[in-house]
Design an enzyme around this catalytic site. Structure first.
Site, short mmCIF file in Angstrom:
data_model
loop_
_atom_site.label_atom_id
_atom_site.label_comp_id
_atom_site.label_asym_id
_atom_site.label_seq_id
_atom_site.Cartn_x
_atom_site.Cartn_y
_atom_site.Cartn_z
N ARG A 1459 13.52 62.48 18.16
CA ARG A 1459 12.64 61.32 17.96
C ARG A 1459 12.83 60.35 19.13
O ARG A 1459 13.96 59.92 19.39
CB ARG A 1459 12.96 60.64 16.64
CG ARG A 1459 12.12 59.39 16.45
CD ARG A 1459 12.52 58.54 15.26
NE ARG A 1459 11.79 57.27 15.37
CZ ARG A 1459 12.22 56.11 14.94
NH1 ARG A 1459 13.40 56.00 14.38
NH2 ARG A 1459 11.48 55.03 15.10
N HIS A 1504 7.91 50.89 19.29
CA HIS A 1504 9.29 50.57 18.92
C HIS A 1504 9.64 49.24 19.59
O HIS A 1504 10.57 49.15 20.39
CB HIS A 1504 10.24 51.70 19.35
CG HIS A 1504 11.57 51.67 18.64
ND1 HIS A 1504 12.08 52.79 17.98
CD2 HIS A 1504 12.48 50.69 18.48
CE1 HIS A 1504 13.26 52.46 17.46
NE2 HIS A 1504 13.53 51.21 17.76
N GLU A 1549 10.10 50.08 12.11
CA GLU A 1549 10.68 48.88 11.50
C GLU A 1549 9.80 47.64 11.69
O GLU A 1549 10.20 46.67 12.34
CB GLU A 1549 12.08 48.62 12.06
CG GLU A 1549 13.05 49.76 11.80
CD GLU A 1549 14.48 49.47 12.24
OE1 GLU A 1549 14.74 48.38 12.80
OE2 GLU A 1549 15.35 50.33 12.04
N ASN A 1692 14.42 54.17 7.92
CA ASN A 1692 15.63 53.86 8.68
C ASN A 1692 16.59 53.13 7.75
O ASN A 1692 16.22 52.15 7.11
CB ASN A 1692 15.32 52.93 9.86
CG ASN A 1692 14.51 53.62 10.94
OD1 ASN A 1692 14.22 54.80 10.86
ND2 ASN A 1692 14.13 52.85 11.96
N TYR A 1694 20.92 51.92 7.19
CA TYR A 1694 22.27 51.86 7.75
C TYR A 1694 23.32 51.39 6.74
O TYR A 1694 24.44 51.88 6.74
CB TYR A 1694 22.30 50.91 8.95
CG TYR A 1694 21.54 51.43 10.15
CD1 TYR A 1694 22.19 52.20 11.12
CD2 TYR A 1694 20.19 51.19 10.31
CE1 TYR A 1694 21.49 52.70 12.20
CE2 TYR A 1694 19.48 51.69 11.39
CZ TYR A 1694 20.14 52.45 12.35
OH TYR A 1694 19.46 52.95 13.42
N GLU A 1760 16.26 57.10 11.05
CA GLU A 1760 17.44 56.54 11.72
C GLU A 1760 18.55 56.37 10.70
O GLU A 1760 18.30 55.93 9.57
CB GLU A 1760 17.16 55.16 12.34
CG GLU A 1760 16.34 55.17 13.61
CD GLU A 1760 16.16 53.75 14.18
OE1 GLU A 1760 17.03 52.90 13.93
OE2 GLU A 1760 15.16 53.52 14.86
#
Length: 1937
Positions: A1459, A1504, A1549, A1692, A1694, A1760
């Site tokens: 990606r 992005h 995002e 995404n 985290y 991500e």
């Protein structure tokens, strides 16, 4: 003569109806007897009783055995028998004892004494004109007979019996004309010595028949008769097919009459009459004698025995049965005169019976009987208090109802209930609702915590039907609701509390109400299905079930008055219809349980009926008496009569309704009818009678009734109260305790008898929502009086009450009154979102009633049973040598100080050993108060605190927590905590006011005795500190601890304590924190006695403390240990000392020295050699010499003293709170100071979490190191942590998150020390039990697990969340790994995509190369102070020039996809299609071609974050023209790259673009001036741009290109900070909706923003004076355009956050204030290189599951996921490996266990790169990039190899299945052995070279290689020639070559 009436009546009642002539009447048998043994033992008052029921068993058989061993008292028996004859008895039973008359079984050897005795008895009977009825044998066969019969022929028993029978006929026959061969046949048969039942039966029949024949042939006088005593079942079997078990066949001709034993069960008459009828059909013309007549469970017998008798006689008379006599024992209780009246009054009605055998006799009703019984009581008698206890096994409980307490009205899939609807419609006081209520849905552990404190045996709660079946039917089952109840039930059982579960407590699913609710018969099946589910799901653990709670309230208030939902006002029809339906539903559920579940589950099913007691308003008015009875029948009988009496409504109810309907022109009320089948179905459907009772009513009759359909007018009664009755907060409850006793008597007589137990299942009173909410003395009085009335009913009236349940556990939602009425034992603060629960005075009172099982007449004796303790029997600790300098314990620093943060902070799961002791601590001065109460003397702290200015806020300990007056309260909460021990201290001046044993204060001793006894009674080990700083002032006056006189005085005090408390106290601590006493009290002098002498006094005091400790130890050892077997120690305070520079030996020595001065000062003498640590002696000695002193300031022990002190501790106790960073320091010599003597500097790290005490920061890892140090330093003794905790500076911290983090991490470090390091840790005590007086800080810092309100004189204690948390740790005995966190082995689906990601600006560089335009990130990074270190992405990783290197890395990783993003400004420099930069496009074409050549599929992100600056110049994403610009840009890419790219991401995002870029401005373009508007406008345009591009691809390119296109949305997972708090749960949900839902809801749901966002932003906008919401609106066409614009869900993710609600001021316009959520992180979570990123794998799975559930399980690609590092670099990035292992495993769980449609996973990131605002500080890459080298070389970290292995295996192969080929090492990703140098040196042939030198070396190597190759060719040629020779070579030789 009245007495004679009894017997005459029995005869006259029968004979006329049978048409019997006078002659037969003269022969009628009225039989009594035999003599019970009690009468013969007592030899007194024989006339007073004949045969109590309980003596009719084995006592009957033994009576004459006993009689004929005694001398008969001549006058007594004749007098007794004559009395019987006088009252009409004709015959008397005599049981001959075969075993005594013929002891050997031989008629030739009788026992003459026995024979003579029975002859004398029979003669006495005959003389009194009583004719004997003699039973030859009763019950078991004599052993001698059985032995002879066993070995003989088949007829051996008959022969032996004949021998005995003939002997009896011969000897006694002239006195006897009625004989029975056998009675109690089952016992006789059982004892016969034959294996097969048929043989036994044949033997018995043969014996009887031979006796009959012989009697009539040889012995029968004129009219003599012989029979056998049979039960009704036996008689039936004679004519019908006999049962296999007995095969007893008697010929008709073998009895002269039938002798029948009858048992009549009141309440089970149907069965009796059925059998009787069968009997009468079979034996139509046979005479019979009722030989034995027993009435069982007939509560009415005592009042009117004729009622059941008349019923039996009437039934018998219906058939022409020939009765020749009756057993009259049941009617010979001569003590009650009114029985005679009854018999004689009935005698006068004989003719009525004769004419109409079915006429019903009308004895007084149960109500009249009860009322008359108590009406005579005086007030004094009525209100007298009974000091007694309930029977053992009595069940105490408390209750709640689901809708009252649960809240969570729409959580987790719960359906709406009628109460939800009712509250939301505004029908409740002040528009309150039950939406949150007590929040019990989220507070299971809180409620069970309170229950453990209360310690009832039962907890009655209800299941919310719509929580389990949201729509009311089993078509949808809500598993989360089921989980809640399972959790509650399991928690209860873990706490030894039995669940009592109510199926229906008023909260009908609204979905069923829509269909008619309880008026629709179909609800019966719905209820049965619901009950069936509950029985099946919970019945393995729930053994007491209630079908309906107070159905009268449902019918009356719900459908009659309409005060309750569903709010129907129809008392004449609906109300009766509903009751009818409920009764049928109840019966059906009872039968379901009875038939399907009872055999396995063995539970009970009943229901709870509510009833007032009804007292006639005018006691002399019979009309009022009847009206009172009507009221009870309308209230209680309505439901009780069908179930407990006859399956039908009470006659009074039926008659009354019929009468009213006849009197009125229209039908006023409709009482439905039960069919006969329904009656039999309903009757008897309860295993217990649940009774709910609160108050009483005065009732008067209404003569002129109206035709309005109200209960009063239908029932013709009027309700009143006595003005003298106290009123509760509710108008319907008046306090009338004596009504409960009367009601219980009524229920017992009318419904239950002794057959069905009564459970008082609801009793309590409400108080107002004002005044003193905690000290509820009114409720205490109410409970005291009502419970006492229940006790009277049990003890004085023998009512079978088996349980009492107080309402209610907590204050709750009280229906229409909302929260204005408080019924709870625990106060709930509904203004606080935490809903804190505080025990009220009533909770403590009720708890004490439970503990004492009532009201014992005297205080229970002090606990006298031996005290069990789980403490080890102490063994002497080993002799240890003195510590070296530095001590050998420095291996601890060597072991731990080099740990990485990852290794140090990794959370550990496990449990402690079973005998581990968990506790909580306090101390006397800090909690007791009562500073001068009951003769206590002043302490130094009393005097000190009374001086203004000494303590913060001038606080004192005068009252403190008032524990001196609150023993029960403290024990209540200790029990709730579930601790195994409680450490407290004794106040020396409370026991010895002057400090000396000549002044003993008995009140003080009593206080400690009560406390200790209470602890021991609750299995809590007392850990007692003798001295916790509060020296008696009288002793301070003689010098305090500077005076050696205190050694003896302290020993004297300790001796007294050992002697007084040592039988129960097994764990003693002499001194708490002696270092504080010596240094803070006598050194710096900030504590009393305020001696400021830092250089010498501390050493002198410590010297005396050590000697005093040793003296006390030896006193215990010598005088008490042998008998008391306890342990004794002292308790120092210790902080861990971490060397500032672990590699510096001086810092190691300094840390060791710090510890030796702090703790070794006291523990070295005790645990080592009896002397101070060498380093202390050395330092103080040397410094004293340097200070020109003649000797050391440190005193010296003599050899004897050293020996005396050494070994004076059985265990190692210590207190610890924090750690210090220590380094060596050269300190000044003056002034003399213990502190300077140490020559160290100790500081705290500012990054450590702070607390209310400045230098007490949380450093959990220090505890593990400290425990290891103690282990190494002192030979691993048994270790107990006695104090550990944290102070928080706030007045209210019931939701004390910080404290939970503290315990969570500290206890975990203790667990590591125990499990991983082998530390001998035996116990852990939290400090502190409750908020208390914290010395100089007063009440400011709060350390408690329980909050104490110091502003309230009652000092109420409220459990904090930390208390519930700590209780859970205790329950689990540590921190076991949660099941959901267990590692899952397995593989992802085939064709799963494995990818890695980058972004253009972060890696490409080439910022102005080949015509690229400027982007907003170029602009932003070139703006000073925007980026860390002013880094830019100008070059970044230079991927623009390194396609080949990047692709090689990707190949090495083995990814299937890559990606990357496209730089919009590289393709279209000004953002528009006016100019296309072909060089830029060419870069991406080459990259894509290289990827495809490597079989790696491209995943392309269109945007992005790097917007062309030219577009930003015209507004960027705030300008809606950008939608078209973005569409044009996308189309270009589809056209040029779409044939090769099959996976497109429109936006990465968008949240960060909108919020960071245009809200807070921390990302490009850095806009922050419109935080309340810009983010929403930007997001609006982003969503529309995405939708347009999706449609463009879908409509124009998808068909030919066949790709996927969607959006990538980022989101954290949000957990509520407090998972037990609805407000925090809501905050977590809001966080997700404002974060992920902001973009996902329009695209994946309905084209519009979620309701939460729309509502909140609109409300806040309007409150800010705006005319409309700041959140833009989509048009309807836009919504349709946006909805569904996805092919997958790009995610995404985290990390996770803990969220809680925060209310911003109304005027703040921002996204954050609109969201209203703040977040924190859990201290136990691992850190990363980014402050925002904590390692929380569990959140990943939860988020994936949430997306599945929220958005209908879309295909998900994780685009991500990764972790950063910061600071010193290490190729061996174990933390990243751990991160990927755990996160990817959670993704696997989501797929395998949760059914999430996850299609691919992308790691972030391929290589270290430009991380936006933090520049190059944070690194996420698998590959390290050396940014200091112009060539930017990439080298793999260890994690790269690990990720490629996961890809290779497509998951995690199970090691149990053996080695998997995918796990073979991947050499290309192996990291080098050494970390790079500053210039990123290269390891080449074992040398560290710079890159240029390595390049030269490489050329040299190539040259050498060429020479080598030439040489090898020559060698090969030479070898080729040789090889032509015929010769074999070994493998070894070949391999060498």
């Amino acid at each position: 003569m009245e007495l004679i009436c009894k017997t005459v009546v029995i005869f006259l009642l029968v004979s006329p109806s049978l048409g019997i002539d006078e002659e037969f009447a003269q022969n009628f048998i009225a039989v009594a007897g035999p003599l019970p043994s009690e009468l013969l033992v007592n030899r007194l008052h024989l006339q007073n009783q004949v045969l109590p029921k309980e003596d009719q068993g084995s006592a009957m058989a033994k009576a004459y055995d006993y009689l004929c061993q005694q001398e008969l008292v001549a006058p007594e028996l004749p007098q007794y028998f004559s009395h019987l004859r006088e009252i009409g008895v004709t015959h008397y039973k005599v049981f001959l004892p075969w075993a005594r008359i013929l002891p050997e079984g031989d008629a030739r050897e009788p026992d003459e004494a026995q024979v003579n005795c029975f002859q004398e008895l029979l003669e006495t009977l005959v003389a009194a004109d009583l004719r004997p009825v003699v039973v030859l044998h009763h019950q078991r066969v004599p052993g001698a007979v059985a032995a002879q019969a066993r070995g003989g022929k088949a007829n051996a028993f008959a022969d032996l019996f004949m021998e005995y029978a003939e002997f009896s006929f011969r000897v006694f026959g002239d006195l006897v004309d009625v004989w029975l061969t056998f009675s109690d046949l089952p016992e006789v048969l059982k004892s016969l010595p034959y294996d097969e039942p048929p043989c036994r039966a044949q033997a018995l029949a043969a014996a009887h028949e031979r006796a009959y024949t012989t009697y009539h042939e040889k012995y029968s006088p004129t009219g003599g008769k012989l029979s056998i005593a049979l039960g009704m079942g036996d008689i039936l079997s004679l004519k019908t097919k006999p049962p296999i078990s007995s095969c007893l066949r008697l010929e008709d001709g073998s009895v002269d009459f039938l002798s029948l034993s009858l048992q009549y069960w009141c309440g089970n008459e149907t069965d009796f009459y059925k059998k009787l009828s069968e009997f009468q059909n079979v034996w139509k013309n046979k005479e019979f004698l009722v030989f034995s007549l027993k009435f069982l469970d007939c509560g009415s017998m005592e009042e009117n025995p004729f009622i059941p008798v008349a019923a039996i006689f009437t039934a018998m008379n219906k058939e022409e049965t020939c009765v020749i006599g009756y057993d009259v024992n049941e009617f010979l209780d001569f003590s009650s005169s009114h029985i005679l009246t009854s018999f004689c009054s009935i005698f006068s009605k004989t003719n009525t019976l004769q004419e109409n055998p079915d006429a019903v006799l009308a004895p007084r009703s149960s109500y009249q009987t009860v009322w008359e019984t108590f009406a005579k009581q005086s007030e004094l008698e009525r209100d007298s208090f009974l000091q007694d206890v309930f029977p053992s096994g009595f069940l105490w409980g408390t209750s709640t109802g689901a809708f009252n307490v649960e809240g969570a009205w729409a959580e987790d899939g719960k359906g709406g209930s009628i109460w939800d609807q009712f509250g939301h419609a505004g029908h409740v006081y002040m528009n309150q609702t039950a939406d949150v209520a007590c929040d019990s849905y989220y507070k299971t552990s809180y409620d069970v915590y309170l229950l453990r404190g209360l310690h009832p045996q039962l907890y009655k709660f209800s299941v919310s039907w719509p929580r389990i079946f949201p729509a009311g039917t089993n078509e949808t089952i809500n598993s989360k609701g089921v989980d809640y109840y399972n959790q509650l039930i399991n928690h209860l059982l873990d706490s030894n509390i039995e669940p009592m579960l109510t199926l229906f407590h008023w909260d009908l699913p609204q979905a069923l109400q829509v269909l008619g609710g309880w008026q629709n018969d179909s609800i019966i099946d719905a209820f049965v299905n619901y009950a069936d589910f509950c029985f099946a799901t919970f019945g393995d653990r729930v053994k007491i079930w209630i079908t309906f709670h107070e159905p009268w309230v449902i019918s009356y208030a719900g459908y009659g008055t309409g005060e309750h939902p569903p709010g129907i006002t129809d008392p004449g029809v609906s109300s009766y219809k509903v009751a009818h339906t409920i009764l049928k539903a109840h019966a059906k559920v009872w039968h379901l349980y009875n038939e399907k579940y009872r055999p396995q589950q063995l539970g009970k099913v009943g229901l709870v009926l509510n009833s007032d007691w009804a007292e006639p308003k005018t006691p002399t008015s019979s009309e009022d008496v009847r009206a009172s009875e009507r009221y009870l029948q309308f209230m209680l009988g309505w439901f009780a009569h069908p179930i407990f009496v006859n399956g039908d409504y009470p006659d009074i109810l039926k008659a009354q309704i019929q009468e009213v309907n006849q009197q009125c022109s229209t039908t006023v009320a409709q009482l439905p009818l039960f069919t006969e089948e329904e009656k039999s179905w309903v009757k008897g459907t309860a295993d217990f009678f649940g009774l709910s009772h609160y108050t009483s009513r005065l009732v008067s009759a209404v003569t002129n009734g109206t035709c309005t359909p109200s209960y009063e007018s239908i029932g013709k009664f009027s309700l009143h109260v006595d003005p003298s009755w106290p009123q509760a907060a509710s108008s319907w409850i008046h306090v009338v305790p004596w009504g409960l006793r009367r009601l219980l008597n009524f229920v017992s007589r009318e419904y239950t008898g002794t057959k069905v137990p009564i459970y008082i299942a609801g009793n309590g009173m409400p108080t107002e929502d004002a005044g003193d909410l905690i000290n509820d003395t009114l409720r205490v009085d109410y409970f005291r009086q009502y419970i006492n009335e229940a006790l009277k009913a049990v003890k004085l009236d023998t009512v079978d009450v088996q349980s009492y349940i107080a309402r209610s556990l907590v204050d709750g939602f009280e229906g229409p009154a909302g929260y204005s009425l408080k019924f709870g034992l625990h106060h709930v603060n509904f203004q606080d979102s935490n809903r804190p629960r505080t025990p009220k005075a009533s909770a403590y009172f009720y708890s004490s009633v439970i503990e004492k099982n009532g009201f014992p007449s005297k205080a229970l004796d002090r606990f006298s049973t031996p005290v069990k303790t789980d403490l080890p029997v102490p063994s002497k600790l080993p002799n240890l040598p003195a510590s070296e300098v530095p001590s050998k314990a420095n291996i601890v620093w060597q072991k731990f100080s080099s740990q990485t943060d990852f290794e140090r902070d990794m959370y550990f799961y496990g449990t402690f050993p079973e005998d581990f002791t968990w506790g909580v601590s306090s101390s006397a001065y800090q909690i007791e108060g009562g500073w001068d109460a009951d003769g206590k003397g002043p302490s130094i702290w009393d005097n000190f605190t009374h001086v203004p200015g000494n303590i913060k806020n001038n606080d004192t300990g005068d009252i403190a927590c008032d524990s001196y007056h609150k023993v029960e309260e403290d024990i209540y909460l200790l029990r709730a905590l579930g601790v195994k021990n409680y450490r407290f201290s004794l106040s020396w001046s409370r026991i010895f006011p002057s400090g000396r044993n000549n002044s003993i204060n008995s009140h003080g001793v009593d206080y400690y005795n009560r406390l200790i006894d209470g602890l021991v009674a609750n299995n809590i080990t007392p850990v007692v500190t003798l001295y916790h700083w509060d020296l008696p002032q009288a002793l301070q006056d003689i010098g305090g601890w500077e005076s050696s006189e205190l050694i003896d005085l302290f020993d004297s005090f300790a001796d007294f304590c050992f002697q007084t408390f040592g039988d129960r106290v097994k764990f003693w601590i002499t001194f708490n924190e002696p270092q504080v006493i010596a240094w803070v009290g006598y050194g710096v002098g900030s504590f009393p006695p305020n001696v400021n002498d830092p250089g010498t006094a501390p050493y002198r005091v410590a010297h005396i403390l050590l000697k005093a400790h040793a003296r006390v130890y030896h006193t215990y050892d010598d005088k008490y240990r042998g008998s008391q077997r306890g342990v004794i120690a002292l308790c120092p305070n210790i902080e861990w000392a971490e060397p500032k520079t672990p590699s510096d030996p001086r810092d190691i020595e300094a840390a060791d020295r710090y510890l030796q001065f702090l703790v070794g000062w006291f523990t070295h003498p005790i645990f080592k050699n009896g002397d101070y640590p060498e380093v202390m002696k050395w330092k103080v000695g040397n410094r004293s010499e340097l200070q020109n002193l003649p000797s050391s300031r440190l005193p010296v022990f003599t050899a004897e003293e050293r020996e005396y002190i050494r070994g004076t501790a059985d265990v190692f106790c210590f207190n610890t709170y924090s750690s210090k960073i220590v380094t060596h320091a050269t300190t000044r010599l003056r002034p003399f100071s213990y502190e300077y003597d140490q020559e160290v500097s100790a500081k705290v790290d500012s990054s450590w979490p702070s607390s209310a005490i400045a230098d007490q920061r949380a450093v959990a890892w220090g505890l593990r190191r400290l425990l290891n140090w103690i282990k190494e330093e002192y030979g691993n003794p048994p270790i107990y942590i006695i104090e550990n905790g944290v102070g928080i500076k706030t007045n209210s911290d019931v939701d004390d998150n910080t404290r939970i983090f503290y315990y969570k991490t500290y206890i975990d470090e203790a667990l590591k020390a125990y499990k991983l390091d082998g530390v001998n840790l035996r116990g852990y005590n939290a400090w502190s039990f409750m908020d208390n007086f914290e010395w100089l800080n007063g009440y400011d810092p709060r350390f408690g697990l329980h909050q104490v309100d110091f502003d309230n004189p009652n000092r109420p204690r409220t459990p904090k969340r930390s208390a519930v948390y700590y209780a859970e740790i205790i329950r689990n005995n540590g921190i076991p790994l949660p099941k959901e966190d267990e590692f899952l082995y397995g593989e992802f689906p085939k064709n799963f995509w494995w990818s890695v990601a980058t972004a253009a600006y972060q890696i490409e560089g080439g910022w102005r190369a080949d015509g690229k335009g400027l982007s907003i990130w170029d602009q932003f990074s070139h703006t000073p102070l925007k980026i860390s270190n002013d880094d830019t992405g100008d070059v970044a990783c230079d991927s623009y020039h390194k396609i080949e290197e990047d692709v090689e890395m990707l190949k090495s990783l083995k990814v299937s996809h890559y990606r990357f993003s496209i730089s919009w400004a590289r393709i279209l420099p000004d953002g528009t299609t006016r100019y296309i930069n072909e060089m830029g496009l060419n870069y991406y074409e080459r990259l894509i071609d290289a990827l495809l050549a490597a079989n790696i599929m491209p995943q392309v992100t269109l945007y992005h974050w790097d917007l062309p600056q030219a577009l930003q110049n015209v507004g960027g994403w705030e300008n809606d023209t950008i939608v078209q610009r973005f569409k044009e840009y996308a189309e270009l890419l589809f056209q040029r790259l779409g044939d090769k790219v099959k996976f497109w991401i429109t936006l990465n995002e968008p949240y960060n673009t909108a919020y960071l870029g245009y809200g807070v401005g921390t990302a490009a373009p850095g806009v922050s001036v419109r935080p309340g508007r810009a983010p929403y406008v930007v997001a609006h345009n982003l969503i529309k741009a995405h939708a347009e591009v999706w449609h463009l691809y879908n409509e124009t390119y998808r068909a030919k290109q066949g790709g996927l296109i969607s959006i990538t949305i980022n989101s954290d997972w949000a957990e509520p900070r407090n998972p037990h708090n609805q407000e925090d749960v809501d905050a977590a949900r809001r966080y997700l909706q404002f974060f992920l839902g902001w973009f996902a809801h329009p695209i994946f749901k309905n084209g519009d923003y979620n309701d939460e966002m729309k509502r909140r932003i609109r409300e806040r906008s309007l409150a800010q004076g705006l005319s409309q919401s700041r959140l833009p609106e989509f048009t309807e066409s836009e919504k349709q355009r946006i909805k569904g614009t996805y092919d997958y869900f790009g995610l995404n993710h985290y990390t996770t956050v803990l969220t809680y609600n925060i209310n911003y001021p109304a005027g703040v316009l921002s996204y954050d204030s609109d969201r209203g959520v703040a977040s924190v992180t859990d201290r136990s979570w691992l850190n990363s290189g980014s402050f925002w990123l904590k390692v929380t794998p569990f959140g990943f799975r939860k988020l994936l599951r949430w997306i599945k559930e929220e958005y209908n399980n879309p295909p998900i690609y994780v685009t991500e996921n990764g972790i950063s590092e910061r600071g010193a670099f290490d190729f061996n990035d174990t933390w990243r490996t751990h991160y990927y292992r755990s996160y990817i495993n959670e993704a696997l769980k989501a797929v395998v266990l949760d059914g999430v449609d996850l299609r691919g996973y992308t790691a972030w990131t391929l290589m270290d790169n430009f991380e936006w605002a933090v520049g190059f500080d944070e690194k996420f890459g698998f590959y390290h990039v050396n940014f200091t080298d112009p060539n930017l070389p990439r080298r793999p970290k260890a994690s790269a190899s690990y990720y490629s292995q996961i890809i290779n295996c497509n998951g995690f192969p199970d090691p149990a299945a053996g080695p998997h080929p995918c796990l073979e090492p991947q050499p290309e990703a192996t990291p080098p052995d050494t970390a790079p140098g500053p210039a990123d040196s290269v390891r080449f042939l074992g040398l560290d070279l710079t890159a240029p030198r390595a390049e030269i070396a490489l050329y040299v190597l190539f040259a050498l290689s060429a020479v080598g190759a030439l040489g090898l060719a020559l060698l090969a040629y030479k070898y080729g020639k040789l090889s032509k020779r015929p010769r074999k070579q070994s493998h070894v030789e070949l391999s060498k070559l």
